[in-house]
Design a protein around this motif. Sequence first.
Motif, PDB file in Angstrom:
ATOM      1  N   GLU A 174       0.828  -1.203   0.000  1.00 55.27           N
ATOM      2  CA  GLU A 174       0.000   0.000   0.000  1.00 55.27           C
ATOM      3  C   GLU A 174       0.866   1.257   0.000  1.00 55.27           C
ATOM      4  O   GLU A 174       0.585   2.224  -0.717  1.00 55.27           O
ATOM      5  N   ALA A 175       1.941   1.213   0.799  1.00 55.96           N
ATOM      6  CA  ALA A 175       2.853   2.365   0.840  1.00 55.96           C
ATOM      7  C   ALA A 175       3.447   2.629  -0.538  1.00 55.96           C
ATOM      8  O   ALA A 175       3.556   3.780  -0.967  1.00 55.96           O
ATOM      9  N   ALA A 176       3.826   1.549  -1.243  1.00 50.80           N
ATOM     10  CA  ALA A 176       4.386   1.707  -2.582  1.00 50.80           C
ATOM     11  C   ALA A 176       3.340   2.272  -3.542  1.00 50.80           C
ATOM     12  O   ALA A 176       3.627   3.161  -4.352  1.00 50.80           O
ATOM     13  N   ARG A 177       2.100   1.764  -3.421  1.00 50.62           N
ATOM     14  CA  ARG A 177       1.032   2.304  -4.274  1.00 50.62           C
ATOM     15  C   ARG A 177       0.809   3.781  -3.980  1.00 50.62           C
ATOM     16  O   ARG A 177       0.542   4.571  -4.884  1.00 50.62           O
ATOM     17  N   SER A 178       0.935   4.151  -2.701  1.00 47.92           N
ATOM     18  CA  SER A 178       0.636   5.535  -2.323  1.00 47.92           C
ATOM     19  C   SER A 178       1.634   6.529  -2.905  1.00 47.92           C
ATOM     20  O   SER A 178       1.338   7.716  -2.987  1.00 47.92           O
ATOM     21  N   VAL A 179       2.832   6.072  -3.291  1.00 51.55           N
ATOM     22  CA  VAL A 179       3.762   6.995  -3.936  1.00 51.55           C
ATOM     23  C   VAL A 179       3.700   6.871  -5.460  1.00 51.55           C
ATOM     24  O   VAL A 179       4.515   7.456  -6.169  1.00 51.55           O
TER      25      VAL A 179
ATOM     26  N   ALA B 237       3.693   3.890  -7.383  1.00 52.95           N
ATOM     27  CA  ALA B 237       4.329   2.747  -8.027  1.00 52.95           C
ATOM     28  C   ALA B 237       3.283   1.859  -8.706  1.00 52.95           C
ATOM     29  O   ALA B 237       2.230   1.600  -8.145  1.00 52.95           O
TER      30      ALA B 237
END
Lengths: 348, 219
Positions: B123-128, B130
Amino acid sequence: MPAPSPVVELRDVSKVYPPTVKGGAEVVAIDGVSLTVDAGDVYGIIGYSGAGKSTLVRLINALERSTSGEILVNGQDIARLPERELRPVRLGIGMIFQQFNLLGSRTVAANVGYPLEVARQPKDTRRARVAEMLDFVGLSDKARAYPDQLSGGQKQRVGIARALATQPGILLADEATSALDPETTHEVLDLLGRVNKEFGVTIVVITHEMDVIQTLATKVAVMDQGRVIERGDVFDVFSNPQQPASARFVSTVVKGLPSAGELAVLRHRHPGRIVTLAFRDSSVDQARVFGEFAAAGVTFEVVYGGINEIQGRSFGHLTLALTSAGGDSSIDAVLDRVRTLTTVTEVR
Amino acid sequence: MDSLIALMPEFWKAAGETLYIVGFTLFFGGLGGLLVGLGLYLTRAGSILANKPVFVVLNLFVNIVRPIPFIIFLAAAQPLARMVVGTGIGNNAIIFTISLAASFAMGRIVEQNLLTVTPGVIEAARSVGAGPLRIIFTVLLPEALGPLILGYTFIFVALVDMSAVAGYVGGGGLGNFALLYGYRQFNPVVTWAAVLLIIVLVQLVQFLGNWLARRAFRR
């Protein structure tokens, strides 16, 4: 002063999950929410778990997609934007998490640099920006450490550095301090306060802890069962909550209102009538209020109370046990007059 | 004992063939397992490429192929081997068949390894911003590297096991050697020599796997 410009605007947004079992009921996580967050706000969203606040905050960066309504981020409606076109939007919105969600396989520096890699920034730019951000959160000496070598507070500071690496105008904080001890919580909240003041970043913070709102937020929305049931300036909601759920949250941090248990003890000890008076700022003249009681021959005893300070303004509650030789009618008469001066809640 | 010494050239040739078969199947089966595992993981409900039909079909296929005893699978898949490698017998045919079976076995292991990655990190990666491909290569695989190495170490032993029946379709290797010169000629010393070498081989690989995994975990 120019009118504040909204950076995030939700218009009648709903999020409905399909039934988990065939023939089951669908779950309405967000139920027609409209919300405006202005530039520079620190907007707190508070509610019990399951109230829908986690879903709500994820609608803003489209980690969750809405079922209906408009979601405007810097004026652009992102609600129906396809996944591929969301990247530039998300680069403008940082996010931090309760469990920090750092990449365990990467060093602190590489975690902070990750959004810059996604943004395809050249290596030199990345390195400079990472150094700058680590300096800001005070972790320059941990650049080469791995997340599992850090304390919870340090991990969240890395999370903040990572979230701000691409210089977003908006920061979403999802229960960012809920996994931290009270002291570390205040370190992180102070840091978020600096993020807001020094970088002018608009912050949306969701929490179930009222003291986070008290310390950090300028505005607050109270959520219950997928709806925003109350909103306003933090001071207004704290000093004069309109909804029972809001009042319960306020009572967790605001000194001055007796709990149900304390009230029972007070009632037992004071057989007469008990009222709670609210005092906000200097708008209520305490001397005048007490003068009314004296003039009417009603004697009072302060049995519970406290004065709080929020954002440099004070408010509080005093609970009084009233007795009068003239009986209930003379007390009613003086309470009517006091009601014109301030909010009176009869607790018995 | 004398017969074992006389068989030394065949013994080392067989050892070489086992390494040949296991090496290639580890590569092809490992790659296939990675694809199957990623497919299972990515298409399951709630994942970044959630796709129910694909998941159901893939899942069913894995469940059908996995429980078939390998010696039966070898016979059943022979026509397929003939189609793909051009022959149903010999080392190359068995490399194909083992790789196929291992893809499904390893696929399940890879899926389970990937499930150890906390969804929050993705989720963190999606939030930036990715995308799926970047998430696979910069988040999923690196974050699951430790368990993945252990998974591949585990499958290595299964590959050695499967390679032992290569003799049935005219392949070589230590299994064939033990059957041919040990079991059928009532010469247990020859069988034990093959067993001993396999134990040494497995121990070495397990040691290497543990060491690599520890490095990946500790970082």
